[in-house]
Design an enzyme around this catalytic site. Structure first.
Site, PDB file in Angstrom:
ATOM      1  N   ASP A 210      19.123  53.494   2.615  1.00 33.66           N
ATOM      2  CA  ASP A 210      17.834  52.967   2.173  1.00 33.66           C
ATOM      3  C   ASP A 210      17.049  52.375   3.351  1.00 33.66           C
ATOM      4  OD1 ASP A 210      16.351  52.290  -0.380  1.00 33.66           O
ATOM      5  OD2 ASP A 210      16.490  50.276   0.463  1.00 33.66           O
ATOM      6  N   GLU A 261      35.815  58.377  11.129  1.00 31.70           N
ATOM      7  CA  GLU A 261      37.236  58.007  11.003  1.00 31.70           C
ATOM      8  C   GLU A 261      37.859  58.773   9.840  1.00 31.70           C
ATOM      9  OE1 GLU A 261      37.110  53.796  10.308  1.00 31.70           O
ATOM     10  OE2 GLU A 261      36.407  53.348  12.345  1.00 31.70           O
TER      11      GLU A 261
END
Ligand code: GLC
Ligand code: CA
Length: 546
Positions: A210, A261
C-alpha cells in the site's frame, strides 16, 4: 483445472497471473452479521476455482477500527475478530493452495491504525521518547505551537497533522486514525521484516504494498512546503519531500532480501503513484518485482489512447525486468462498467454527487466496452488484476444514500466527495433472499434491487452472461499463454490487434465494427456472424491459420 501456473513451486508465477482482488468485508458473509468474513470466503473457494484465477489478493483483514475500510491496521499479525481467526486464515491458505490458487495479502506500511499498540504507547509517552520516535511527532508552529508544523495535507482532506493533548502534533498523510510511521527508524524497518516473515511462514505467496512511494520522507526541519496528496508527485528526480524519494528503494531492497529467504521467493506488487518514468524502479528484481500500472484507469475508451498506454507499460516493465500489470478496477475507483458508459472526460466525483444521474450513464455501452477491454488486457503479456464483482459486470452503485457511506472521504471532504463505497457494496450471490446471498443477514452497505440481475446464481444459468465469458476467457488464456512475445498490427486506427507467441491473436474494436482476420474464432465478447465482422466495442481471440 489447467496446469499453467498451478505448480505452487514456480517462482515466476506472478509474471502472468490472473489475480482476483477480494475486499473481504464485502465478498461473502459466513455468520450473517452483515460483514464479509473468512468463513464466507472459505465457502466460496470452489467459485474462485471455477472462475479460473491464479491468485487471490486479499485486502486488509487485520484488526482495525475501520476508519479507512481496514487500511488502518491495529495489529499486523492477526485477523479482525469480525472477519475471523488466524486458524481460519490458515484454513483459507490451505484451501486455496489445494486448488492451485495462490494468496497475496495487503501490507500497509506507511501508517498503522491509531489503535495499534505502538501508537497507544506513543500517546502515553512523553515528547522526545523512543515510543514517539516510531511515528512523526513534532512541536507545532506559531507562537504557542498552535499551528500544524507544516502545510502538508491529508489525502482525505484537511491538514496532515493532528494535535495531541500535550501540545505535540503527529503526521498522517491519510485520516487522523492513520498515523504515519517514521521509516528512518530501524525499529520500524525491523518490525516490517518480521511482519513479512510472519505471513510468509503461514504460506502467503506475495504482498500488495500500500502507498509504497510514501514511506521515505524528508523530515529535516524546517519542513518544506508541499501541500499535495500522494497522487500528485511533482519532482521526477526523487527529491519531493514526501513521495517517491530515492531512499524508499533501500527499504524495498531490504524487503526483497526477506522475501528471498523463502522458496519460492515471495512476490510483491507496489501501489506507487510515482511519476511514470520512475515506476520501473519499484519493480526492479532486487525490489518488489512489479508495480501497478494505473494509466489505463485514467484513459478514455479510445484505440490510440489504449495502444500508447499499453505500449508504454510494456516498455516500462521490460526496462525493469518485471512484467506489466493490467488493472481496470479496484476498491478505490469507480467500477469500469460504469466508467466506460460515461461521456469522455466526465468528472467522476461530480457524477457521484448527483447519485449517478448527471451525466446519464449508458450501462449497456459501458459493459460492452468493459468486456472488450478486459479481453484485450487478458491477451497481453503480464499479470491481470481483477476486482471482485467485475466478473459479473457489476456497475458502480452510484446512488448510495449518504447516511450509509463508510468512506472517510465523505466527512473529511466536508461532503464534497462521496468517496469509494459505490465500488465496495457486498456482492450478490443469489437473485433473492437476505442480502442477495451475501449472507443470512443484512449487508453493511445497502444493495440496490437491481443487484439481483447481476447475481452469480442468475449468471451461472445464462451461457451468455459476463460470468460465463470470464470463465471461458480465463480457461482459454491458461492454455494459450506462451512466452512474453507480443506484436501490434497497426494498420487500422480504431482497432487494436495484438499478435502473440504461440499462434494466436486478439482483435479489439473501438467505436466501429471491423472485419476479423483469418483464423478460428476462439472467443468473442459480442456475437460474430458468418460475415466475420466484429461489432463495435468488442474483442475476439483467434487462432492463426496453420
Ligand atoms: C491505498 C489504498 C486505499 C487506502 C490508502 C491508505 O491507496 O488502496 O484504499 O485508503 O492506501 O491506506
Ligand atoms: Ca460476518
Amino acid at each position: 483445472m489447467t496446469d499453467r501456473g498451478r505448480d505452487l513451486t514456480d517462482p515466476d508465477w506472478w509474471r502472468t497471473a490472473v489475480v482476483y482482488q477480494v475486499y473481504p468485508r464485502s465478498f461473502a458473509d459466513g455468520n450473517g452479521d452483515g460483514i464479509g468474513d473468512l468463513a464466507g470466503l472459505l465457502d466460496r473457494v470452489p467459485y474462485l476455482a471455477a472462475l479460473g484465477i491464479d491468485a487471490v489478493w486479499l485486502s486488509p483483514f487485520y484488526p482495525s477500527a475501520l476508519a479507512d475500510g481496514g487500511y488502518d491496521v491495529d495489529d499486523y499479525r492477526d485477523v479482525d475478530p469480525r472477519i475471523g481467526t488466524l486458524g481460519q486464515f490458515d484454513a483459507l491458505v490451505a484451501a486455496l493452495h489445494a486448488e492451485g490458487i495462490r494468496i497475496v495479502v495487503d501490507i500497509v506500511p506507511n501508517h498503522s491504525g491509531s489503535g495499534h499498540a505502538w501508537f497507544r504507547a506513543a500517546l502515553a509517552a512523553a515528547p522526545g521518547s523512543p515510543e514517539r520516535a516510531r511515528y512523526v511527532f513534532r512541536d507545532g508552529a506559531g507562537e504557542h505551537g498552535e499551528l500544524p508544523p507544516s502545510d502538508w495535507v491529508s489525502h482525505f482532506g484537511g491538514p496532515a497533522w493532528t494535535r495531541v493533548p500535550d501540545g505535540q502534533w503527529y503526521l498522517h498523510l491519510f485520516a487522523p486514525e492513520q498515523p504515519d510511521f517514521d521509516w528512518s527508524n530501524p525499529e520500524v524497518r525491523e518490525e516490517f521484516h518480521d511482519v513479512l516473515r510472519f505471513w510468509s511462514d503461514r504460506g502467503v505467496d506475495g504482498f500488495r504494498v500500500d502507498v509504497a512511494h510514501a514511506l521515505a520522507k524528508d523530515l529535516s526541519e524546517p519542513f518544506r512546503s508541499y501541500p499535495r496528496i500522494h497522487r500528485d508527485v511533482v519532482a521526477v528526480d526523487g527529491t519531493d519531500p514526501l513521495f517517491d524519494r530515492d531512499e524508499v528503494h533501500e527499504i524495498f531492497r531490504g524487503w526483497r532480501r526477506v522475501m528471498n529467504e523463502y522458496d519460492p521467493p515471495r512476490s510483491a506488487v507496489a501501489e506507487a503513484w510515482a511519476p511514470p518514468a520512475r515506476l520501473p524502479l519499484y519493480a526492479r528484481p532486487d525490489e518488489l518485482g512489479q508495480a501497478f500500472e494505473f494509466d489505463l484507469v485514467l484513459e478514455p475508451w479510445s484505440a490510440p489512447a489504449f495502444r500508447s498506454t499499453i505500449q508504454t507499460a510494456l516498455d516500462r516493465a521490460r526496462e525493469a525486468g518485471a512484467s506489466s500489470t493490467w488493472v481496470l478496477s479496484n476498491h478505490d475507483i469507480v467500477r469500469h462498467a460504469s466508467r466506460f458508459g460515461l461521456p469522455d472526460g466526465t468528472d467522476l466525483n461530480a457524477w457521484l454527487l448527483t447519485d449517478g444521474t448527471e451525466p446519464a450513464c449508458d450501462l449497456a455501452l459501458g459493459l460492452r466496452r468493459a468486456l472488450a477491454g478486459t479481453l484485450l488486457l487478458l491477451a497481453l503479456p503480464g499479470a491481470a488484476y481483477l476486482y471482485q464483482g467485475e466478473e459479473l459486470g457489476l456497475p458502480e452503485v452510484a446512488d448510495l444514500p449518504v447516511e450509509a457511506l463508510e468512506d472517510p472521504i465523505w466527512e473529511r471532504s466536508a461532503h464534497t466527495e462521496k468517496g469509494r463505497d459505490g465500488a465496495r457494496v457486498p456482492l450478490p450471490w443469489t437473485t433473492s433472499g437476505p442480502s442477495f446471498g451475501f449472507g443470512q443477514g443484512g449487508s453493511h452497505l445497502p444493495q440496490p434491487t437491481w443487484f439481483a440481475d447481476f447475481a452469480v446464481e442468475a449468471e451461472e444459468r445464462d451461457p451468455g452472461s459476463t460470468l460465463a465469458l470470464y470463465r471461458r476467457a480465463l480457461a482459454l488464456r491458461a492454455t494459450l499463454l506462451e512466452g512474453e512475445g507480443v506484436r501490434f498490427v497497426d494498420d487500422r486506427p480504431a482497432v487494436i490487434e495484438v499478435v502473440r507467441d504461440g499462434g494466436w491473436r486478439s482483435v479489439t474494436t473501438f467505436g466501429e465494427s471491423a472485419a476479423l482476420p483469418e483464423g478460428e474464432i476462439l472467443l468473442a465478447s459480442q456475437p460474430v456472424g458468418d460475415d466475420r465482422v466484429l461489432p463495435a466495442d468488442a474483442t475476439a481471440w483467434l487462432r492463426d491459420p496453420a
